[in-house]
Design a protein around this motif. Sequence first.
Motif, PDB file in Angstrom:
ATOM      1  N   ALA A 287      32.683  47.045  40.876  1.00 30.96           N
ATOM      2  CA  ALA A 287      31.446  46.535  40.283  1.00 30.96           C
ATOM      3  C   ALA A 287      31.720  45.434  39.261  1.00 30.96           C
ATOM      4  N   VAL A 288      32.967  45.315  38.801  1.00 32.56           N
ATOM      5  CA  VAL A 288      33.318  44.279  37.839  1.00 32.56           C
ATOM      6  C   VAL A 288      33.098  42.881  38.415  1.00 32.56           C
ATOM      7  N   PHE A 289      33.069  42.781  39.744  1.00 32.51           N
ATOM      8  CA  PHE A 289      32.913  41.478  40.384  1.00 32.51           C
ATOM      9  C   PHE A 289      31.452  41.059  40.567  1.00 32.51           C
ATOM     10  N   ALA A 290      30.519  41.925  40.193  1.00 25.89           N
ATOM     11  CA  ALA A 290      29.103  41.649  40.445  1.00 25.89           C
ATOM     12  C   ALA A 290      28.634  40.284  39.952  1.00 25.89           C
ATOM     13  N   PRO A 291      29.036  39.843  38.747  1.00 24.33           N
ATOM     14  CA  PRO A 291      28.523  38.546  38.273  1.00 24.33           C
ATOM     15  C   PRO A 291      29.088  37.340  39.030  1.00 24.33           C
ATOM     16  N   ARG A 292      30.252  37.531  39.669  1.00 28.72           N
ATOM     17  CA  ARG A 292      30.902  36.387  40.308  1.00 28.72           C
ATOM     18  C   ARG A 292      31.427  36.782  41.687  1.00 28.72           C
ATOM     19  N   SER A 293      30.526  36.762  42.660  1.00 28.79           N
ATOM     20  CA  SER A 293      30.907  37.038  44.037  1.00 28.79           C
ATOM     21  C   SER A 293      30.004  36.243  44.966  1.00 28.79           C
ATOM     22  N   TYR A 294      30.532  35.973  46.151  1.00 31.86           N
ATOM     23  CA  TYR A 294      29.756  35.147  47.091  1.00 31.86           C
ATOM     24  C   TYR A 294      30.262  35.363  48.505  1.00 31.86           C
ATOM     25  N   TYR A 295      29.329  35.401  49.453  1.00 33.74           N
ATOM     26  CA  TYR A 295      29.672  35.489  50.871  1.00 33.74           C
ATOM     27  C   TYR A 295      29.258  34.202  51.563  1.00 33.74           C
ATOM     28  N   LEU A 296      30.230  33.510  52.094  1.00 28.39           N
ATOM     29  CA  LEU A 296      29.997  32.252  52.800  1.00 28.39           C
ATOM     30  C   LEU A 296      30.209  32.468  54.285  1.00 28.39           C
ATOM     31  N   LYS A 297      29.221  32.104  55.079  1.00 28.18           N
ATOM     32  CA  LYS A 297      29.309  32.266  56.532  1.00 28.18           C
ATOM     33  C   LYS A 297      29.087  30.927  57.212  1.00 28.18           C
TER      34      LYS A 297
ATOM     35  N   ALA B 280      35.392  37.168  45.438  1.00 26.26           N
ATOM     36  CA  ALA B 280      34.943  37.777  44.183  1.00 26.26           C
ATOM     37  C   ALA B 280      36.024  37.577  43.128  1.00 26.26           C
ATOM     38  N   LEU B 281      35.595  37.179  41.941  1.00 25.03           N
ATOM     39  CA  LEU B 281      36.535  36.907  40.852  1.00 25.03           C
ATOM     40  C   LEU B 281      36.079  37.600  39.575  1.00 25.03           C
ATOM     41  N   ASP B 282      37.055  38.073  38.825  1.00 19.74           N
ATOM     42  CA  ASP B 282      36.827  38.577  37.471  1.00 19.74           C
ATOM     43  C   ASP B 282      37.485  37.558  36.537  1.00 19.74           C
ATOM     44  N   ILE B 283      36.665  36.798  35.828  1.00 17.59           N
ATOM     45  CA  ILE B 283      37.166  35.679  35.018  1.00 17.59           C
ATOM     46  C   ILE B 283      36.904  35.944  33.541  1.00 17.59           C
TER      47      ILE B 283
ATOM     48  N   ARG C 209      41.328  37.187  36.084  1.00 18.55           N
ATOM     49  CA  ARG C 209      42.002  38.472  35.833  1.00 18.55           C
ATOM     50  C   ARG C 209      42.226  39.234  37.126  1.00 18.55           C
ATOM     51  N   GLN C 210      41.251  39.196  38.012  1.00 16.05           N
ATOM     52  CA  GLN C 210      41.360  39.859  39.316  1.00 16.05           C
ATOM     53  C   GLN C 210      40.678  38.978  40.357  1.00 16.05           C
ATOM     54  N   ALA C 211      41.168  39.064  41.587  1.00 18.17           N
ATOM     55  CA  ALA C 211      40.575  38.272  42.666  1.00 18.17           C
ATOM     56  C   ALA C 211      40.513  39.100  43.944  1.00 18.17           C
TER      57      ALA C 211
ATOM     58  N   LYS D 135      47.070  36.844  45.263  1.00 17.60           N
ATOM     59  CA  LYS D 135      48.235  36.742  44.383  1.00 17.60           C
ATOM     60  C   LYS D 135      48.259  35.397  43.660  1.00 17.60           C
ATOM     61  N   ILE D 136      47.934  34.335  44.378  1.00 20.73           N
ATOM     62  CA  ILE D 136      47.902  32.998  43.773  1.00 20.73           C
ATOM     63  C   ILE D 136      46.825  32.921  42.700  1.00 20.73           C
ATOM     64  N   LEU D 137      45.680  33.522  42.975  1.00 21.99           N
ATOM     65  CA  LEU D 137      44.533  33.424  42.072  1.00 21.99           C
ATOM     66  C   LEU D 137      44.702  34.257  40.810  1.00 21.99           C
ATOM     67  N   THR D 138      45.302  35.429  40.924  1.00 19.40           N
ATOM     68  CA  THR D 138      45.399  36.341  39.782  1.00 19.40           C
ATOM     69  C   THR D 138      46.276  35.752  38.670  1.00 19.40           C
ATOM     70  N   GLY D 139      45.683  35.633  37.490  1.00 16.60           N
ATOM     71  CA  GLY D 139      46.382  35.084  36.328  1.00 16.60           C
ATOM     72  C   GLY D 139      46.336  33.583  36.225  1.00 16.60           C
ATOM     73  N   ALA D 140      45.753  32.927  37.223  1.00 21.61           N
ATOM     74  CA  ALA D 140      45.702  31.456  37.242  1.00 21.61           C
ATOM     75  C   ALA D 140      44.366  30.963  36.685  1.00 21.61           C
ATOM     76  N   PRO D 141      44.301  29.697  36.280  1.00 23.75           N
ATOM     77  CA  PRO D 141      43.028  29.138  35.829  1.00 23.75           C
ATOM     78  C   PRO D 141      42.059  28.996  36.999  1.00 23.75           C
TER      79      PRO D 141
END
Length: 331
Positions: A221-231, A248-251, A257-259, A278-284
């Motif tokens: 649920a932490v991803f609720a503010p920042r998630s998206y489904y692209l089709k 989904a990202l936790d920023i 912080r999490q991806a 792995k690339i996304l986690t901890g990155a800007p």
Amino acid sequence: MKPFAYTRTTERGAAIQTVGSNQAARFIAGGTNLLDLMKDNVEQPDRLVDISRLELVGIEERNGGVRLGALARNSDTANHPLVRQRYPLVSQAILAGASAQLRNMATNGGNLMQRTRCYYFYDTAMPCNKREPGTGCGALEGYNRIHAIFGANEQCIATHPSDMCVALVALDAIVQVEGPQGQRSIPISEFHRLPGDTPQVDTNLRRDELITAIDLPAASAVFAPRSYYLKLRDRTSYAFALVSVAAALDIQGGKIRQARVAMGGVAHKPWRAVEAEKILTGAPATAATFQKAAEVTMREARAYEHNRFKIEMGRRAIVQALTTVVDGGVA
């Protein structure tokens, strides 16, 4: 269509016993995929066990997360306040699939059990290892525009059709099932299978097991503010994905912080982009990071004659989905 017997039950145990005692029996709820397969003689059960009256339609809080009843309709699930508020990615994915009429009939459990829309699977005049093991894969040398670029082999290059399942994989959902040996939990990442040597087997669900619920964990649920489904598809409604991305990202403070990244339309099962995460986690949370994640993900793709475009489409889709997430998760 082959003639069949029909049984309706209101008890789980009776439904499980009936299917378990007859190799040619199948559960049916909404029937939005199974009936099509029967009409085309791809599936030929001799008995259908109607489970639509079972008490498995609830959507409720459970252990800090949300439990989706297996027989809750897709439309009811997508529009439920708990799902829309805590897991909007699931709502978006469901609403991107099928038509409103089908969503009003299709169930959550049935969505998990969808079979591929490969042309060769549906055409009984063509070879298909998924339909008839050992006959070959017609798509390998045929028209393979909609087919897999990850996890395929010479046995089968079909793709899994669900949108909802892509979002469930991204959110680490758990599938609850019940059978003659009792209840068990299956992580959604382990529910569907790659073709391997048994392309005719789509899932790790035993044939006498009944899906009872899908659990969305509290942690997701932490991803609720920042998630998206692209089709991405050939037309904007009632079409299956050529490529889709659940992102989904936790920023916090501009850092990820999490991806979570999963893809649809590219493999025999919903494809979790682990290397991208792995690339996304901890990155800007920047365009350069998103581009790198996309490049790493698509590096393992293997295209066929008519679906080479999916590699570039997948790369761009990942970047677009992640960019939309940063912009607020609404396109």
